[in-house]
Design an enzyme around this catalytic site. Structure first.
Site, PDB file in Angstrom:
ATOM      1  CB  CYS A  73      -0.910  -0.026   1.226  1.00 42.30           C
ATOM      2  SG  CYS A  73      -1.702   1.548   1.543  1.00 42.30           S
TER       3      CYS A  73
ATOM      4  CE1 TYR B  28      -2.612   3.192  -4.194  1.00 43.01           C
ATOM      5  CE2 TYR B  28      -3.282   5.419  -3.646  1.00 43.01           C
ATOM      6  CZ  TYR B  28      -3.600   4.126  -4.001  1.00 43.01           C
ATOM      7  OH  TYR B  28      -4.925   3.782  -4.183  1.00 43.01           O
TER       8      TYR B  28
ATOM      9  CD  GLU C  10      -2.591  -1.086  -2.757  1.00 42.91           C
ATOM     10  OE1 GLU C  10      -2.940  -0.217  -3.570  1.00 42.91           O
ATOM     11  OE2 GLU C  10      -2.757  -0.951  -1.528  1.00 42.91           O
TER      12      GLU C  10
HETATM   13  C1  LIG Z   1      -5.960   1.278  -1.589  1.00 43.83           C
HETATM   14  C2  LIG Z   1      -4.831   2.205  -1.272  1.00 43.83           C
HETATM   15  N1  LIG Z   1      -3.564   1.736  -1.386  1.00 43.83           N
HETATM   16  C3  LIG Z   1      -2.525   2.597  -1.073  1.00 43.83           C
HETATM   17  C4  LIG Z   1      -2.725   3.893  -0.653  1.00 43.83           C
HETATM   18  C5  LIG Z   1      -1.575   4.777  -0.324  1.00 43.83           C
HETATM   19  N2  LIG Z   1      -1.346   4.822   1.071  1.00 43.83           N
HETATM   20  C6  LIG Z   1      -4.041   4.301  -0.563  1.00 43.83           C
HETATM   21  N3  LIG Z   1      -4.356   5.552  -0.188  1.00 43.83           N
HETATM   22  N4  LIG Z   1      -5.109   3.463  -0.896  1.00 43.83           N
END
Ligand SMILES: Cc1ncc(CN)c(N)n1
Length: 219
Positions: free
Chosen positions: A135, A139, A208
């Site tokens: 996660c 990003y 993800e």
């Molecule tokens: C599903 C998801 N994955 C990752 C991120 C980044 N922290 C997020 N905001 N949302």
């Protein structure tokens, strides 16, 4: 090879799909339908609340003050800096707190956070880190890839703020600390222990991808 290099190598076939995902490309090109992004934002806000709780389990399981500070610091960053991006979009996209509170997490969202929380409850601080890393780090890589592919995307009136936040040095620095910790804690790991981390990291990387699919399919 470090643990994180190993995990990234094993999940490359999944991560490569992020950069060409229609939802991600839509943000990069500034062509994503606003309503899709709005729905994604609501789901992501709900996601971040449970993601933050995973770090809170890390605080509870920590066996030293520096480890406690690491997880507590992440909670502070999440609830302030990262969620500020979301709060900004709540204003721009007219999303009320009531709408968030009355929206149910979609199944891929609920499934992802339930899996992460379960790993954290059942495991140690290492499993907490292994379950949050896809996660946190994906990003950063996605946003940096967007900037590399289309530098002007950072100026997009709607999506620029999202891209700038996740491509920022500040976001990367926080991730680096998590990566170094995971590498450090797993230096002496046996093959069986490494395999366990790989299972968690691969599952979260798949989650993800499923989250992007969900965002793309949402009406
Ligand atoms: C599903 C998801 N994955 C990752 C991120 C980044 N922290 C997020 N905001 N949302």
């Amino acid at each position: 090879m470090t643990t994180v290099e190993h995990l990234l190598g094993k999940s490359r076939h999944i991560w490569q799909q992020y950069y060409v995902h229609p939802f991600v490309l839509g943000i990069q090109e500034g062509t994503l339908e606003q309503e899709k992004f709005r729905q994604y934002m609501i789901q992501d806000y709900l996601y971040l609340v449970d993601y933050t709780k995973t770090f809170a389990i890390g605080v509870a399981k920590a066996n030293s003050i520096p480890t406690m500070q690491l997880f507590a610091g992440s909670i502070h960053t999440l609830t302030h800096t990262e969620m500020d991006i979301h709060r900004g979009y709540m204003g721009t996209l007219a999303i009320t707190q009531e709408e968030i509170d009355t929206t149910k997490p979609a199944l891929p969202n609920l499934s992802y956070t339930s899996y992460m929380l379960r790993q954290a409850y059942e495991g140690s601080v290492v499993e907490v880190l292994a379950s949050i890393l896809s996660c946190a780090y994906s990003y950063e890589v996605i946003a940096k890839t967007m900037v590399q592919n289309r530098p002007e995307c950072v100026d997009d009136a709607l999506y620029g703020s999202w891209i700038r936040g996740y491509a920022s040095d500040d976001y990367a620095e926080k991730n680096q600390v998590l990566i170094e910790m995971l590498n450090d804690w797993t230096k002496e790991y046996t093959e069986a222990q490494q395999q366990r981390l790989e299972d968690i990291f691969l599952a979260c990387s798949e989650y993800e991808l499923a989250f992007w699919d969900m965002a793309w399919m949402m009406k």
